[in-house]
Motif scaffolding. Structure first.
Motif, PDB file in Angstrom:
ATOM      1  N   ALA A   1       0.805  -1.218   0.000  1.00 19.07           N
ATOM      2  CA  ALA A   1       0.000   0.000   0.000  1.00 19.07           C
ATOM      3  C   ALA A   1       0.841   1.272   0.000  1.00 19.07           C
ATOM      4  N   LEU A   2       2.028   1.214   0.605  1.00 23.22           N
ATOM      5  CA  LEU A   2       2.870   2.421   0.721  1.00 23.22           C
ATOM      6  C   LEU A   2       3.897   2.531  -0.396  1.00 23.22           C
TER       7      LEU A   2
ATOM      8  N   ALA B   1      25.132  -3.263  -0.853  1.00 22.26           N
ATOM      9  CA  ALA B   1      24.034  -3.518  -1.777  1.00 22.26           C
ATOM     10  C   ALA B   1      22.846  -2.683  -1.335  1.00 22.26           C
ATOM     11  N   LEU B   2      22.036  -2.277  -2.288  1.00 18.05           N
ATOM     12  CA  LEU B   2      20.826  -1.518  -1.990  1.00 18.05           C
ATOM     13  C   LEU B   2      19.721  -2.011  -2.907  1.00 18.05           C
ATOM     14  N   GLU B   3      18.503  -2.132  -2.354  1.00 21.13           N
ATOM     15  CA  GLU B   3      17.369  -2.463  -3.204  1.00 21.13           C
ATOM     16  C   GLU B   3      16.082  -1.901  -2.604  1.00 21.13           C
ATOM     17  N   THR B   4      15.172  -1.538  -3.499  1.00 21.75           N
ATOM     18  CA  THR B   4      13.839  -1.130  -3.092  1.00 21.75           C
ATOM     19  C   THR B   4      12.975  -2.376  -3.028  1.00 21.75           C
ATOM     20  N   LEU B   5      12.172  -2.501  -1.982  1.00 17.36           N
ATOM     21  CA  LEU B   5      11.387  -3.700  -1.764  1.00 17.36           C
ATOM     22  C   LEU B   5       9.947  -3.507  -2.261  1.00 17.36           C
ATOM     23  N   PRO B   6       9.243  -4.601  -2.528  1.00 16.77           N
ATOM     24  CA  PRO B   6       7.866  -4.475  -3.015  1.00 16.77           C
ATOM     25  C   PRO B   6       6.951  -3.697  -2.071  1.00 16.77           C
ATOM     26  N   ASN B   7       7.233  -3.736  -0.761  1.00 19.48           N
ATOM     27  CA  ASN B   7       6.370  -3.037   0.199  1.00 19.48           C
ATOM     28  C   ASN B   7       6.729  -1.566   0.359  1.00 19.48           C
TER      29      ASN B   7
ATOM     30  N   VAL C   1      26.041  -7.358   6.981  1.00 18.19           N
ATOM     31  CA  VAL C   1      25.219  -6.555   7.881  1.00 18.19           C
ATOM     32  C   VAL C   1      24.012  -6.021   7.121  1.00 18.19           C
ATOM     33  N   GLN C   2      22.839  -6.055   7.742  1.00 15.06           N
ATOM     34  CA  GLN C   2      21.619  -5.587   7.094  1.00 15.06           C
ATOM     35  C   GLN C   2      21.079  -4.346   7.786  1.00 15.06           C
ATOM     36  N   CYS C   3      20.386  -3.531   7.005  1.00  9.78           N
ATOM     37  CA  CYS C   3      19.824  -2.294   7.523  1.00  9.78           C
ATOM     38  C   CYS C   3      18.590  -1.951   6.680  1.00  9.78           C
ATOM     39  N   ARG C   4      17.523  -1.541   7.306  1.00  8.05           N
ATOM     40  CA  ARG C   4      16.261  -1.274   6.621  1.00  8.05           C
ATOM     41  C   ARG C   4      15.795   0.166   6.887  1.00  8.05           C
ATOM     42  N   ARG C   5      15.305   0.817   5.832  1.00  6.48           N
ATOM     43  CA  ARG C   5      14.551   2.074   6.021  1.00  6.48           C
ATOM     44  C   ARG C   5      13.116   1.800   5.590  1.00  6.48           C
ATOM     45  N   ARG C   6      12.227   1.948   6.528  1.00  5.50           N
ATOM     46  CA  ARG C   6      10.837   1.591   6.290  1.00  5.50           C
ATOM     47  C   ARG C   6      10.114   2.694   5.522  1.00  5.50           C
ATOM     48  N   ALA C   7       9.178   2.275   4.702  1.00  5.11           N
ATOM     49  CA  ALA C   7       8.454   3.213   3.838  1.00  5.11           C
ATOM     50  C   ALA C   7       7.854   4.346   4.655  1.00  5.11           C
ATOM     51  N   GLY C   8       8.090   5.572   4.204  1.00  9.00           N
ATOM     52  CA  GLY C   8       7.554   6.746   4.878  1.00  9.00           C
ATOM     53  C   GLY C   8       8.377   7.247   6.035  1.00  9.00           C
ATOM     54  N   ASN C   9       9.474   6.584   6.367  1.00  7.69           N
ATOM     55  CA  ASN C   9      10.310   6.966   7.507  1.00  7.69           C
ATOM     56  C   ASN C   9      11.608   7.584   7.011  1.00  7.69           C
ATOM     57  N   ASP C  10      12.062   8.637   7.651  1.00  4.83           N
ATOM     58  CA  ASP C  10      13.324   9.276   7.277  1.00  4.83           C
ATOM     59  C   ASP C  10      14.530   8.641   7.956  1.00  4.83           C
ATOM     60  N   TYR C  11      14.309   7.695   8.859  1.00  2.14           N
ATOM     61  CA  TYR C  11      15.409   7.105   9.622  1.00  2.14           C
ATOM     62  C   TYR C  11      15.636   5.650   9.223  1.00  2.14           C
ATOM     63  N   TRP C  12      16.902   5.316   8.995  1.00  4.32           N
ATOM     64  CA  TRP C  12      17.285   3.926   8.807  1.00  4.32           C
ATOM     65  C   TRP C  12      17.290   3.219  10.159  1.00  4.32           C
ATOM     66  N   ASP C  13      16.825   1.970  10.166  1.00  2.00           N
ATOM     67  CA  ASP C  13      16.962   1.156  11.371  1.00  2.00           C
ATOM     68  C   ASP C  13      18.437   0.987  11.707  1.00  2.00           C
ATOM     69  N   ILE C  14      18.698   0.669  12.950  1.00  2.00           N
ATOM     70  CA  ILE C  14      20.058   0.360  13.391  1.00  2.00           C
ATOM     71  C   ILE C  14      20.555  -0.893  12.642  1.00  2.00           C
ATOM     72  N   PRO C  15      21.808  -0.907  12.161  1.00  2.00           N
ATOM     73  CA  PRO C  15      22.320  -2.086  11.454  1.00  2.00           C
ATOM     74  C   PRO C  15      22.413  -3.298  12.363  1.00  2.00           C
ATOM     75  N   GLU C  16      22.152  -4.474  11.757  1.00  2.00           N
ATOM     76  CA  GLU C  16      22.197  -5.733  12.500  1.00  2.00           C
ATOM     77  C   GLU C  16      22.847  -6.805  11.622  1.00  2.00           C
ATOM     78  N   LEU C  17      23.239  -7.887  12.254  1.00  4.54           N
ATOM     79  CA  LEU C  17      23.884  -8.969  11.521  1.00  4.54           C
ATOM     80  C   LEU C  17      22.909  -9.589  10.519  1.00  4.54           C
ATOM     81  N   PHE C  18      23.362  -9.753   9.259  1.00  8.06           N
ATOM     82  CA  PHE C  18      22.604 -10.497   8.250  1.00  8.06           C
ATOM     83  C   PHE C  18      23.049 -11.957   8.293  1.00  8.06           C
ATOM     84  N   PHE C  19      24.322 -12.201   8.023  1.00  3.65           N
ATOM     85  CA  PHE C  19      24.875 -13.507   8.356  1.00  3.65           C
ATOM     86  C   PHE C  19      26.381 -13.422   8.501  1.00  3.65           C
ATOM     87  N   ASP C  20      26.907 -14.407   9.219  1.00  4.58           N
ATOM     88  CA  ASP C  20      28.344 -14.492   9.507  1.00  4.58           C
ATOM     89  C   ASP C  20      28.797 -15.918   9.214  1.00  4.58           C
TER      90      ASP C  20
END
Length: 544
Positions: A77-78, A125-131, A155-174
């Motif tokens: 929707a967003l 890497a950067l990508e726009t998600l379907p949501n 390491v993974q990091c997400r910025r949610r639709a409509g938000n100006d702030y990126w989430d804090i980075p977290e482990l994707f895999f090691d």
């Protein structure tokens, strides 16, 4: 012989090589553990080389689910909501917090960052998600270690639709005992593909493959089946992937030295074939020009053609490349690469630095944009380009003369906005703009007023003083770590406040009984009492 049949024969031969080895032949049989959350093992989790050496990858589930993989919308929707495409829009925000970005010592754990989040976060890497969310995946290296060290992580990091702030980075895999380096994300309809490099494991695994069908909440992990052992390569995926009209999937990877090439899969990412041709630049950015196999490669780094970044054309999906010609952007060096994509409008877009930072080489004569970071658009399939400066960019964290995008990645989201993710800055940035801004005379339009947003679970915002407190808890509900952050701050090398997170004030640690066991004070993102004058010099082989 049919290409797909040849690929299958090659894969079967590699499997038989393991089974045919006799007991009197010494061979390796190693297991590498991949620590991750909500990962599922794919169809192929082990490989053998021609000598019979075997590596098996095993998923080890983490004890908790990272916030990046929680509270994720599954509707779209967003996705198309956003600023007007008719009015110029340009916004800069911090993509990473300080710490961990380029602090003089490893200080992320002191403010509560996840394990594996080190001071060097690069080759993103950067990508726009379907949501409508944005997803970034970096590799991360501890202070003083080389990028090809086995201590590295994804390491993974997400910025949610409509938000100006990126989430804090977290482990994707090691990958325990293995190198995790260089990420590529590719949106393929509702599916998100991840391709991750890693040096020194085996020539049968030049990259790992993951995919998600739920906007990055869960992932399937696989290792590729190659038709033959990889050669003349460096285990570093670059920043582009695409499909041809027949559905073949292609990804870009570094070759040896100053070259790049394409891998192709004809069975949706299971088996892979080296297309054979090589471009004339490392970290090449490659985009199809038509549906007949014509590709344009705009060079990356470590080479030039008559003083310009090399440009190559392929007429056969990368099986061969024509001789390099002078491209349209300056040559680049260590910790730099351009990125090119095709926009929804059909135009091509490229982002790049102008100045070669480590070697201090200015752009060639005829370049009209000084030493600045620029974006270019071509409306005629790369024949001619119009360029414009990207204002408000930062220098590399340890080379301060001119601005840099580092290992830059660019994508366009469903709402038409263009997103540029930078690395090597203090901290890395996301720059968001639209085509209306590009074709206008407008400069930096970043908002000069602060608007508080949802910073995620555990964050309490005080908008009056632009601060937030991040509280994390033990499983029994007792407070574990509490840290204080400036969330409307001016980066050290910047000239204006941005949305982001820079540690400012106390970070307190508590035991499971609720007793305080440590206190650390931060100023401008750095632990008080540590010298940040040499931040970054501990990186070895940076930007390989």
């Amino acid at each position: 012989m049919n290409t797909r049949l040849f690929l299958i024969i090659g894969v079967v031969a590699s499997i038989m090589a393991c089974e045919a080895m006799t007991d009197d032949v010494a061979r390796r049989d190693d297991t590498l553990t991949v620590v991750a959350s909500q990962f599922t093992a794919g169809d192929n989790m082990s490989v053998c080389d021609s000598a019979g050496n075997k590596i098996t990858y095993v998923i080890k589930e983490r004890a908790f689910i990272p916030q990046t993989q929680q509270r994720v919308r599954q509707d779209n929707a967003l996705a198309k909501m956003g600023p007007s495409l008719d009015k110029p829009y340009y916004q800069i925000r911090m993509a990473l917090p300080i710490p961990s970005a380029y602090t003089p010592t490893e200080q992320g754990a002191l403010v509560g960052l996840d394990e594996g989040i080190y001071h060097h976060l690069h080759s993103a890497a950067l990508e726009t998600l379907p949501n409508g969310d944005m997803l970034a995946i970096y590799f991360s290296t501890p202070v003083g270690l080389a990028e090809n060290d086995t201590a590295t992580t994804f390491v993974q990091c997400r910025r949610r639709a409509g938000n100006d702030y990126w989430d804090i980075p977290e482990l994707f895999f090691d990958t325990k005992g293995g190198n995790d380096q260089s990420a590529l994300l590719f949106r393929d309809g509702q599916r998100i593909w991840f391709f991750g490099g890693g040096r020194g494991m085996t020539d049968m695994v030049p990259f790992r493959v993951c995919f998600s069908d739920d906007n990055g909440v869960t992932w399937t992990y696989d290792v590729p089946r190659l038709d033959k052992s990889a050669s003349d390569y460096t285990a570093q995926p670059v920043s582009n992937a695409f499909r041809d009209p027949e559905g073949n999937l292609y990804i870009v990877m570094d070759a040896k030295g100053s070259q790049s090439f394409l891998w192709r899969s004809s069975d949706n990412g299971k088996t892979w074939h080296d297309m054979g041709g090589r471009t004339d630049s490392r970290h090449s950015s490659i985009v199809p020009l038509d549906d007949q196999g014509t590709l344009l490669s705009i060079g990356g780094k470590n080479n030039d053609c008559e003083g310009w970044n090399p440009q190559n054309i392929s007429r056969d999906w990368g099986a061969t490349w024509e001789k390099a010609t002078p491209g349209v952007i300056p040559p680049l060096g260590t910790a730099q690469r351009p990125n090119m994509i095709r926009l929804q409008s059909g135009d091509l877009l490229v982002v790049t630095d102008s100045y070669m930072h480590k070697k201090k080489i200015a752009p060639p004569a005829g370049w009209k944009y000084g030493n600045e970071c620029v974006v270019g658009i071509s409306k005629d399939n790369g024949q001619t380009w119009t360029f414009k400066q990207l204002p408000g960019t930062l220098p590399q964290h340890h080379r301060l003369d001119h601005p840099s995008l580092g290992y830059v990645t660019v994508r366009q989201s469903d709402n038409g906005m263009i997103h540029v993710l930078t690395t090597t800055n203090y901290p890395g940035l996301e720059i968001e703009f639209n085509e209306a801004w590009f074709w206008s005379a407008a400069g930096d339009l970043t908002a000069d007023t602060f608007a508080p947003y949802d910073l995620g679970e555990g964050w309490t915002v005080d908008p009056a003083i632009h601060t937030a407190v991040w509280t994390q808890y033990w499983p029994n509900g007792q407070k574990r770590v509490e840290s204080t952050w400036n969330i409307w701050a001016t980066p050290r090398d910047g000239h204006r406040p941005l949305c982001g997170r820079i540690a400012e004030g106390p970070a307190r640690h508590y035991d499971e009984q609720g007793q305080q066991v440590g206190e650390y004070w931060f100023h401008d993102g750095v632990l008080v009492g540590t010298d940040d004058s040499d931040a970054g010099i501990g990186i070895k082989n940076e930007g390989m």
